[in-house]
Scaffold this motif. Structure first.
Motif, mmCIF file in Angstrom:
data_model
loop_
_atom_site.group_PDB
_atom_site.id
_atom_site.type_symbol
_atom_site.label_atom_id
_atom_site.label_comp_id
_atom_site.label_asym_id
_atom_site.label_seq_id
_atom_site.Cartn_x
_atom_site.Cartn_y
_atom_site.Cartn_z
ATOM 1 N N SER A 92 -52.914 -67.859 74.310
ATOM 2 C CA SER A 92 -53.840 -66.947 74.994
ATOM 3 C C SER A 92 -53.128 -66.144 76.069
ATOM 4 C CB SER A 92 -54.994 -67.744 75.608
ATOM 5 O OG SER A 92 -55.733 -68.429 74.606
ATOM 6 N N LEU A 93 -52.246 -66.797 76.826
ATOM 7 C CA LEU A 93 -51.524 -66.093 77.876
ATOM 8 C C LEU A 93 -50.516 -65.089 77.315
ATOM 9 C CD1 LEU A 93 -50.826 -68.947 80.457
ATOM 10 C CD2 LEU A 93 -52.493 -67.103 80.639
ATOM 11 N N LEU A 94 -49.888 -65.446 76.187
ATOM 12 C CA LEU A 94 -48.899 -64.544 75.586
ATOM 13 C C LEU A 94 -49.525 -63.265 75.044
ATOM 14 C CD1 LEU A 94 -46.541 -67.003 73.658
ATOM 15 C CD2 LEU A 94 -45.978 -65.640 75.679
ATOM 16 N N ARG B 261 -40.955 -92.065 67.374
ATOM 17 C CA ARG B 261 -40.735 -91.842 65.943
ATOM 18 C C ARG B 261 -40.579 -90.340 65.682
ATOM 19 N NH1 ARG B 261 -44.212 -96.198 62.430
ATOM 20 N NH2 ARG B 261 -43.709 -98.039 63.692
ATOM 21 N N PRO B 262 -39.426 -89.897 65.174
ATOM 22 C CA PRO B 262 -39.185 -88.454 64.961
ATOM 23 C C PRO B 262 -40.228 -87.788 64.075
ATOM 24 C CG PRO B 262 -37.137 -89.708 64.736
ATOM 25 C CD PRO B 262 -38.237 -90.718 64.840
ATOM 26 N N ALA B 263 -40.769 -88.513 63.083
ATOM 27 C CA ALA B 263 -41.748 -87.893 62.176
ATOM 28 C C ALA B 263 -42.985 -87.431 62.921
ATOM 29 C CB ALA B 263 -42.139 -88.884 61.084
ATOM 30 N N HIS B 264 -43.299 -88.080 64.032
ATOM 31 C CA HIS B 264 -44.498 -87.695 64.775
ATOM 32 C C HIS B 264 -44.307 -86.383 65.534
ATOM 33 C CE1 HIS B 264 -45.742 -92.210 64.767
ATOM 34 N NE2 HIS B 264 -46.171 -91.570 63.696
ATOM 35 N N TRP B 265 -43.055 -86.017 65.816
ATOM 36 C CA TRP B 265 -42.819 -84.745 66.518
ATOM 37 C C TRP B 265 -43.155 -83.563 65.627
ATOM 38 C CZ3 TRP B 265 -42.075 -84.068 71.568
ATOM 39 C CH2 TRP B 265 -41.769 -85.208 72.328
ATOM 40 N N ARG B 266 -43.004 -83.746 64.320
ATOM 41 C CA ARG B 266 -43.411 -82.683 63.396
ATOM 42 C C ARG B 266 -44.923 -82.481 63.458
ATOM 43 N NH1 ARG B 266 -42.559 -82.842 56.793
ATOM 44 N NH2 ARG B 266 -43.784 -80.947 56.308
ATOM 45 N N VAL B 267 -45.662 -83.588 63.541
ATOM 46 C CA VAL B 267 -47.121 -83.499 63.669
ATOM 47 C C VAL B 267 -47.501 -82.744 64.941
ATOM 48 C CG1 VAL B 267 -49.234 -84.850 64.009
ATOM 49 C CG2 VAL B 267 -47.536 -85.594 62.321
ATOM 50 N N LEU B 268 -46.844 -83.105 66.051
ATOM 51 C CA LEU B 268 -47.154 -82.444 67.319
ATOM 52 C C LEU B 268 -46.779 -80.964 67.283
ATOM 53 C CD1 LEU B 268 -46.017 -85.184 69.877
ATOM 54 C CD2 LEU B 268 -48.342 -84.625 69.149
ATOM 55 N N ALA B 269 -45.634 -80.643 66.652
ATOM 56 C CA ALA B 269 -45.225 -79.233 66.546
ATOM 57 C C ALA B 269 -46.237 -78.441 65.736
ATOM 58 C CB ALA B 269 -43.838 -79.145 65.909
ATOM 59 N N ASP B 270 -46.725 -79.029 64.642
ATOM 60 C CA ASP B 270 -47.728 -78.332 63.829
ATOM 61 C C ASP B 270 -49.005 -78.084 64.631
ATOM 62 O OD1 ASP B 270 -46.285 -77.997 61.472
ATOM 63 O OD2 ASP B 270 -46.819 -79.979 60.721
ATOM 64 N N LEU B 271 -49.446 -79.087 65.378
ATOM 65 C CA LEU B 271 -50.662 -78.923 66.171
ATOM 66 C C LEU B 271 -50.469 -77.855 67.248
ATOM 67 C CD1 LEU B 271 -51.932 -82.581 66.688
ATOM 68 C CD2 LEU B 271 -53.033 -80.770 65.363
ATOM 69 N N PHE B 272 -49.315 -77.891 67.905
ATOM 70 C CA PHE B 272 -49.042 -76.920 68.967
ATOM 71 C C PHE B 272 -49.019 -75.492 68.420
ATOM 72 C CE2 PHE B 272 -46.010 -74.250 71.229
ATOM 73 C CZ PHE B 272 -46.486 -74.318 72.525
ATOM 74 N N LEU B 273 -48.290 -75.282 67.327
ATOM 75 C CA LEU B 273 -48.154 -73.934 66.781
ATOM 76 C C LEU B 273 -49.454 -73.451 66.153
ATOM 77 C CD1 LEU B 273 -44.576 -74.336 65.305
ATOM 78 C CD2 LEU B 273 -45.240 -72.902 67.238
ATOM 79 N N LEU B 274 -50.189 -74.341 65.506
ATOM 80 C CA LEU B 274 -51.499 -73.975 64.965
ATOM 81 C C LEU B 274 -52.395 -73.463 66.096
ATOM 82 C CD1 LEU B 274 -53.576 -76.198 62.529
ATOM 83 C CD2 LEU B 274 -54.659 -75.064 64.432
ATOM 84 N N ALA B 275 -52.403 -74.201 67.212
ATOM 85 C CA ALA B 275 -53.249 -73.807 68.339
ATOM 86 C C ALA B 275 -52.752 -72.522 68.995
ATOM 87 C CB ALA B 275 -53.291 -74.941 69.364
ATOM 88 N N MET B 276 -51.431 -72.360 69.109
ATOM 89 C CA MET B 276 -50.883 -71.151 69.731
ATOM 90 C C MET B 276 -51.280 -69.903 68.932
ATOM 91 S SD MET B 276 -46.924 -70.169 70.666
ATOM 92 C CE MET B 276 -46.497 -69.717 68.978
ATOM 93 N N PHE B 277 -51.185 -70.000 67.600
ATOM 94 C CA PHE B 277 -51.599 -68.866 66.781
ATOM 95 C C PHE B 277 -53.117 -68.674 66.858
ATOM 96 C CE2 PHE B 277 -47.345 -69.261 65.091
ATOM 97 C CZ PHE B 277 -46.996 -67.963 64.781
ATOM 98 N N GLY B 278 -53.858 -69.752 67.113
ATOM 99 C CA GLY B 278 -55.290 -69.616 67.354
ATOM 100 C C GLY B 278 -55.568 -68.785 68.596
ATOM 101 N N GLY B 279 -54.710 -68.903 69.629
ATOM 102 C CA GLY B 279 -54.839 -68.063 70.821
ATOM 103 C C GLY B 279 -54.583 -66.601 70.505
#
Length: 645
Positions: A298-300, A350-368
């Motif tokens: 949203s800020l970007l 667990r490294p696999a969980h960082w992919r989950v967090l990255a997906d959630l973050f980027l999904l939400a950022m594009f939602g902004g």
């Protein structure tokens, strides 16, 4: 009341420098008390809902008759129900009364609601908590039209994107804080009820105190007679919204975002427990990641849109949401098994969980990226006297979409779909819905193509772009250097333009499709097609009569040498039929690119050197129609262009 900001807003707008930070609004009374009032309301909503949802998900035994697998979706549906029932009435109230007064009344109501919620937590009473959920929905329903119709009355047009970005960011930061407080409070097995009840009541009291500083905001239609029949008024509001096709489809676009957001947010508790094998604290991490993502997106928006309402960001947002929601499905299936509920530390290790967090973050950022331009577009193109009712129509549609989201999720869950499969279904639906909306309103996709071109290949310097009028008819004249001249001008204009273009361009596959949907006007010389020439002049006259911008390249063809060809009489013919201000413009820096007819044509620098090519769009002073001869226009455009081709 007109659509200009209040005098205080105008004085502040004149006082700030050319490109002020949107954060400066937090130091001004016209924005700051309102911002913190809505911030505290959003936070309290989430302290309550997260606390309630966490308790019934992880401590279901304390609440008789509650199904922990569907409780989150049911809570979401109950919260949204008042939006369906009361949004139409709320929109009328917001148009009829001072918004500062309404804000204070709503915050007083919130205190009483939270006393009921506190009793529900204390007694572990699901009926009382469901009642509080419904009443908080009433609170948000009444405040919604006030919230989004307040901003255009206090902010200038070039502050709307930044202001909306701040509100969206603040809302999701409030969600993050509310999530943490609600999750931590629910985690106290013995005293969680007391913590949650105290937090909700305290936040409501602080919100009421802050609302006392919201400045007076005169009603745009104080003589309005309120129709208390919610059914007929709901139908009337939807009809009112449909009067402007672009606004209505923007409302549908925002409602679809809420469909997606509600699906994901309501799924996080079961996603954490059943898919990630994680404890309730990890839900806070998921919601926090999501909230920070949409806040940053949203800020970007203000920076990416150059302080304009850039609807080209909307398709970018929908593409990003689909891509990362689909990847979240695959990331969820790649997780290693866990024999117990993971703590936050174990989850993050667990490294696999960082992919989950990255997906959630980027999904939400594009939602902004998706939501902020749509909100600003609705606010700027709605009639001021009806704006709150348009926002109410938006809330009605939002609520319907969110209820359908909850019903879909409950139905898919009953059919055996897991949370990742629900995410994938939502992502694929988003592809279909986005394609449908952009086919109905090509302006979104056209602006995206234009925005992508000028932000991928070129760095554009604007010279006096404010001379392109925000409203009213005008004829733009510009030198013709390359095949992408119109796209560059389209990307930098604050509003849509009707381009007058050679009819042969419309025969090319992609470019022809692009400009047909941009409502470009095909033109041909009289010796080739006299009827088409006459029709082009008629269409230009109609466009100017409707208050639109018309752009013509008076040379009639691309330059083959870099120097301007003689200007023809097309612009003169247009303004003779329909007098309008004429605005000369000049493009610099496109000659020699692959899009020009230069024999030494080359690709823009990003492809060759990794550096964006520089070009300029210079805009001259408006010219009276009587003075706009071909010779005068050519001289002015030549002076604007200078030595650089």
């Amino acid at each position: 009341m007109n659509d200009r900001p209040l005098p205080a807003a105008r004085r502040a707008a004149r006082a700030h420098d050319e490109h002020p930070s949107q954060f400066r609004l937090l130091s001004q009374r016209r924005f700051a008390p309102f911002f913190w009032t809505q911030f505290l309301g959003a936070m309290n909503d989430n302290v309550f809902k997260i606390g309630f949802t966490s308790l019934v998900t992880y401590q279901a035994a304390r609440f008789s008759g509650v199904d922990p697998k569907t409780a989150a979706f049911l809570i979401s549906a109950i919260f949204i129900l008042p939006f369906v029932l009361l949004s139409a009435t709320s929109g009328q109230i917001a148009d009829k009364y001072d918004k500062a007064l309404l804000t204070r009344l709503v915050k007083t109501f919130e205190i009483g609601v939270m006393l009921i919620g506190g009793a529900g937590f204390w007694l572990h009473s699901a009926p009382l908590l469901y009642l509080c959920t419904f009443l908080m929905g009433v609170h948000s329903t009444v405040f919604g039209p006030v919230k989004y119709s307040y901003l255009p009355q206090h902010l200038s047009k070039d502050e709307l994107v930044g202001g909306n970005g701040m509100v969206e960011m603040g809302t999701f930061v409030a969600i993050l804080i509310g999530t943490i407080v609600g999750g931590v409070g629910a985690g106290f097995v013995e005293h969680g009820a007391v913590v949650l009840a105290s937090a909700c009541i305290a936040i409501a009291l602080i919100g009421r105190a802050v609302s006392g500083f919201v400045p007076r905001t005169p009603a745009p239609q104080p003589e309005l007679r309120i129709n208390w029949n919610p059914v007929s008024e709901t139908w009337r509001n939807l009809k009112l919204a449909r009067e402007n096709r672009t606004v209505f489809l923007s409302l549908l676009g925002i409602s679809w975002l809420w469909f997606i957001g509600a699906t994901f947010l309501a799924s996080f508790f079961n996603f954490a427990k059943d898919v990630l094998s994680a404890d309730p604290d990890v839900v806070t991490v998921l919601l926090g990641t999501f909230s920070i993502g949409i806040g940053i997106g949203s800020l970007l928006c203000e920076k990416l849109s150059k302080r304009r309402i850039e609807i080209g960001l909307v398709p970018l947002g929908s593409i990003g949401m689909s891509v990362f929601a689909i990847d979240l499905f695959f990331a969820s299936h790649a997780l290693p098994p866990a024999g117990h509920l993971l703590s936050v530390g174990e989850f993050l290790a667990r490294p696999a969980h960082w992919r989950v967090l990255a997906d959630l973050f980027l999904l939400a950022m594009f939602g902004g990226f998706y939501s902020v331009p749509l909100y600003a577009l609705i606010q700027s193109r709605s009639q001021p006297s009806h704006r709150a009712r348009i926002i109410a129509a938006n809330n009605i549609l939002n609520s319907l979409f969110m209820i359908v989201s909850a019903l879909m999720a409950m139905g898919l869950t009953a059919a055996g779909f897991g949370i990742p499969a629900i995410f994938l279904t939502t992502a694929l639906l988003n592809v279909v819905v986005a394609a449908y909306i952009y086919s109905l309103v090509p302006e979104f996709m056209l602006r995206f193509v234009a925005w992508l071109l000028v932000h991928t290949f070129y760095r554009i310097r604007l010279v006096h772009a404010e001379r392109i009028p925000d409203e009213g008819a005008a004829v733009l004249v510009c030198n013709h250097v390359s095949f992408v001249d119109a796209i560059v001008i389209m990307a930098e204009s604050p509003r849509p333009i009707r381009f007058v273009m050679d009819h042969q361009i419309f025969r090319t596959p992609f470019v022809g499709w692009l400009f047909r949907h941009a409502k470009a006007i095909p033109i041909a010389p009289a010796h080739q097609d006299a009827a088409l020439l006459a029709r082009a002049y008629d269409l230009c006259a109609q466009a100017l009569a409707d208050g639109e911008l018309v752009c013509i390249f008076p040379e009639g063809k691309l330059t083959r040498t870099g120097e301007m060809n003689p200007f023809r009489h097309g612009a003169t013919e247009i303004i003779t039929r329909t007098p309008a201000p004429v605005i000369p413009m000049a493009l610099r820096g496109l000659w020699g690119s692959v899009f020009s007819r230069s024999v030494d044509a080359h690709w823009p620098r990003p492809i060759r050197k990794g550096v964006m090519s520089r070009l300029s769009l210079a805009v001259g002073e408006p010219l009276e129609p009587a003075l706009a001869t071909p010779e005068t226009l050519q001289q002015l455009v030549t002076e604007l262009r200078g030595a650089r081709k």
